[in-house]
Design a protein around this motif. Structure first.
Motif, PDB file in Angstrom:
ATOM      1  N   GLU A 194       0.821  -1.213   0.000  1.00  0.00           N
ATOM      2  CA  GLU A 194       0.000   0.000   0.000  1.00  0.00           C
ATOM      3  C   GLU A 194       0.857   1.266   0.000  1.00  0.00           C
ATOM      4  O   GLU A 194       0.496   2.268  -0.628  1.00  0.00           O
ATOM      5  CB  GLU A 194      -0.968  -0.010   1.183  1.00  0.00           C
ATOM      6  N   GLU A 195       1.994   1.217   0.691  1.00  0.00           N
ATOM      7  CA  GLU A 195       2.887   2.383   0.657  1.00  0.00           C
ATOM      8  C   GLU A 195       3.438   2.611  -0.749  1.00  0.00           C
ATOM      9  O   GLU A 195       3.571   3.752  -1.200  1.00  0.00           O
ATOM     10  CB  GLU A 195       4.036   2.201   1.659  1.00  0.00           C
ATOM     11  N   LEU A 196       3.758   1.533  -1.458  1.00  0.00           N
ATOM     12  CA  LEU A 196       4.208   1.661  -2.848  1.00  0.00           C
ATOM     13  C   LEU A 196       3.097   2.250  -3.718  1.00  0.00           C
ATOM     14  O   LEU A 196       3.344   3.120  -4.559  1.00  0.00           O
ATOM     15  CB  LEU A 196       4.632   0.282  -3.381  1.00  0.00           C
ATOM     16  N   ILE A 198       0.607   4.181  -2.764  1.00  0.00           N
ATOM     17  CA  ILE A 198       0.437   5.597  -2.397  1.00  0.00           C
ATOM     18  C   ILE A 198       1.465   6.463  -3.104  1.00  0.00           C
ATOM     19  O   ILE A 198       1.180   7.591  -3.521  1.00  0.00           O
ATOM     20  CB  ILE A 198       0.542   5.761  -0.860  1.00  0.00           C
ATOM     21  N   ASN A 199       2.681   5.912  -3.279  1.00  0.00           N
ATOM     22  CA  ASN A 199       3.754   6.670  -3.933  1.00  0.00           C
ATOM     23  C   ASN A 199       3.717   6.561  -5.459  1.00  0.00           C
ATOM     24  O   ASN A 199       4.669   6.961  -6.131  1.00  0.00           O
ATOM     25  CB  ASN A 199       5.114   6.212  -3.414  1.00  0.00           C
ATOM     26  N   GLY A 200       2.660   5.965  -5.984  1.00  0.00           N
ATOM     27  CA  GLY A 200       2.500   5.939  -7.435  1.00  0.00           C
ATOM     28  C   GLY A 200       3.243   4.822  -8.132  1.00  0.00           C
ATOM     29  O   GLY A 200       3.353   4.822  -9.371  1.00  0.00           O
ATOM     30  N   PHE A 201       3.766   3.843  -7.381  1.00  0.00           N
ATOM     31  CA  PHE A 201       4.501   2.746  -8.003  1.00  0.00           C
ATOM     32  C   PHE A 201       3.551   1.837  -8.772  1.00  0.00           C
ATOM     33  O   PHE A 201       2.493   1.443  -8.278  1.00  0.00           O
ATOM     34  CB  PHE A 201       5.237   1.931  -6.934  1.00  0.00           C
ATOM     35  N   SER A 202       3.965   1.499  -9.988  1.00  0.00           N
ATOM     36  CA  SER A 202       3.227   0.545 -10.813  1.00  0.00           C
ATOM     37  C   SER A 202       4.249  -0.464 -11.337  1.00  0.00           C
ATOM     38  O   SER A 202       5.191  -0.083 -12.037  1.00  0.00           O
ATOM     39  CB  SER A 202       2.539   1.261 -11.972  1.00  0.00           C
ATOM     40  N   PRO A 203       4.121  -1.737 -11.008  1.00  0.00           N
ATOM     41  CA  PRO A 203       5.209  -2.680 -11.297  1.00  0.00           C
ATOM     42  C   PRO A 203       5.349  -3.024 -12.778  1.00  0.00           C
ATOM     43  O   PRO A 203       4.365  -3.113 -13.504  1.00  0.00           O
ATOM     44  CB  PRO A 203       4.816  -3.916 -10.492  1.00  0.00           C
TER      45      PRO A 203
END
Length: 551
Positions: A194-196, A198-203
């Motif tokens: 969830e922190e990723l 929130i920071n806009g991370f998309s794998p």
């Protein structure tokens, strides 16, 4: 002139002596001494842009308290399992419904995670979440934990300083059944995700979260890996991470982190003795309970052989200890570092680990005599006695070699009392014909061999072990000098079902305390809250780093 010629001759002789000394000694040194695998810290290229998030996870009181509340809710949602649970979920849907409650808790606690992933329920309560990556050519990363916990005996409740299902939190520690094994890992994985988000991370690389529901009883209902293999095929995963290993400890004066890169094999075995019954007023000299008692004495007197070979990752763990330890005797250090090529040195190393350190379980198979039952009445001779033995099989042995050793150990007792002998391993086999005096059966209930070795050379290992080093540089500056070394798992996790999916399997739970110090499975189980925050940071960084690399 003669004086100068003499000096030249002597210079040549001395020079040749030095050259020959080096020539003869250097190959011996280089061939005889092994080295601890070197690991360098690894951090994602985006570390600087994510650093503030990591610092917030580690130091924000708001985040800390919110995280503690999530752990408390997980502990209060009870998910104990027992050895005699219904083997099929269909046999008792009501019994297994506790896992529906747990999944509902996850859904309400992690809405961002549920929004970004697709949940597949396997065998009703196995949870497989797929966070789809943008590049289908990259192998997915699998992150594991289990939902279930061991039970709490009512007899021990008075010994718990905190109610085992209250999730008490005193600002420093969280207490409760399953917090160390392994609800903190499961909750931490989802918090990191969830922190990723929130920071806009998309794998780029698909990330798969796989949570079984009966790990504590061996996982016979766990079909997650089977489902993944059907969907993606064999050798289809980048790596698998599950609980286990030693996260942070001091071993012989060396600060170490020892993830499990293999596991010992596992076997449950029964020795069943059947003898004629009768009235207890006219007993034979030895009843079946007495006979099996003699077998127990022989089994506990016997020792499995020790091994110290490169087949066992504990070999590299102790090489790293020997290379870095300020406390270890120099002669022992020398023996460990030469053990791969010197038989006497190997014997000294094995004896040191087994006898002096009391860590023999990492260099040999072990057996524990756990359950015995027999007899039905005080005045009736016992006709049936059963002994259950749990064996953990060394990397250098097999199910067959261990069974053979156990049979060899009890065979003199069988002969002494003129008994028949058979064993059952993938089929019944008679070793000694049935006898009127009684019969002994050695029966393998369940078994699987030692796990394949995870490679500890190359990019996969460098990123994984390097992330450990970097995270501890961030979260615990006093851990500088930390050595990351491969190790052997003495227990067994659900990874045994994932062997077909990848050769890169790591058993590791980040944090401050090895599980045994957190009283996992025991009374007053707990974790330091800081450990949980470190776990979140580790998975946050590791996902970023793996996402940057190609297969």
């Amino acid at each position: 002139m003669q004086f100068f010629e003499t000096r030249i001759v002597w210079s040549i002789i001395v020079g040749l002596f030095i050259v020959f000394s080096v020539f003869w000694s250097f190959p011996e040194e280089s061939e005889a001494v092994v080295k601890c695998p070197a690991t360098k810290p690894h951090r994602p290229s985006t570390f600087d842009s994510h650093k503030q998030t990591l610092l917030r996870i580690l130091h924000s009181e708001e985040f800390r308290n919110a995280s503690a509340m999530k752990l408390q809710a997980a502990i209060r949602t009870r998910t104990e399992v027992y050895d005699d649970d219904p083997i099929s979920v269909e046999d008792d849907f009501a019994y297994w419904s506790k896992f529906e409650k747990f999944e509902h808790l996850l859904r309400s606690t992690f809405p961002l995670f549920y929004n970004k992933t697709t949940l597949h329920k396997v065998n009703y309560h196995g949870l497989v979440y797929i966070w789809e990556g943008s590049d289908p050519s990259l192998k997915p990363l699998v992150l594991m934990a289990h939902q279930d916990t061991v039970p709490v005996s009512n007899i021990t409740l008075s010994q718990w300083e905190h109610d085992p299902f209250s999730g008490d939190y005193d600002g420093e520690y969280v207490y409760g059944r399953g917090i160390a094994d392994c609800k903190d890992q499961l909750i931490g994985l989802l918090e990191a995700a969830e922190e990723l988000i929130i920071n806009g991370f998309s794998p780029r690389r698909t990330v798969i979260y796989s949570f079984g529901f009966d790990e504590e009883v061996g996982g016979p209902r766990n079909k997650n890996a089977e489902w993944l293999e059907e969907k993606y095929g064999k050798d289809s995963m980048y790596a698998v991470l599950d609980e286990g290993g030693i996260n942070l400890d001091t071993i012989q004066g060396v600060k170490m982190s020892v993830p499990g890169t293999a596991e010992k094999g596992y076997m449950d075995l029964k020795i069943i003795l059947e003898t004629p019954g009768g009235h207890s007023s006219i007993p034979p000299k030895h009843t079946s309970i007495g006979i099996i008692g003699e077998m127990i004495v022989e089994l506990e007197k016997s020792e499995f052989p020790t091994y110290f070979t490169e087949q066992n990752p504990a070999f590299w763990e102790y090489v790293c200890v020997a290379e870095h330890s300020p406390d270890m005797d120099s002669s022992v250090k020398k023996s460990i570092l030469r053990a791969a090529h010197d038989e006497k040195a190997n014997e000294i190393a094995r004896n040191y680990i087994d006898v002096e350190l009391g860590k023999g379980f990492v260099v040999k198979s072990t057996r524990a005599l756990d359950i015995i039952s027999g007899g039905v009445k005080a005045n009736a001779l016992p006709e049936y006695v059963e002994l259950t033995i749990n064996v953990r099989i060394a990397m250098e042995e097999t199910v067959e070699t261990v069974v053979k050793r156990i049979i060899t150990t009890i065979e003199p007792v069988v002969d002494k009392y003129n008994l028949g002998l058979a064993f059952d391993l993938d089929g019944h086999q008679e070793l000694k014909p049935s006898k009127p005096a009684g019969n002994c059966l050695v029966k393998v209930v369940q078994a699987f061999p030692p796990a394949p070795l995870t490679p500890t050379r190359g990019n996969h290992w460098n990123i994984f072990s390097g992330t450990i080093l970097h995270v501890y540089e961030v979260v615990a500056p006093d851990s500088r000098g930390l050595v990351v070394a491969p190790g052997i798992g003495s227990g067994n996790t659900d990874t045994k079902y994932y062997w077909n999916l990848t050769k890169h399997i790591y058993r590791y739970r980040p944090g401050l305390l090895p599980g045994v110090y957190s009283k996992e499975h025991g009374i007053n189980e707990y974790i330091p809250m800081d450990s949980h925050l470190h776990l979140i940071v580790f998975y946050y960084e590791y996902i970023l780093s793996v996402d940057e690399t190609d297969d």
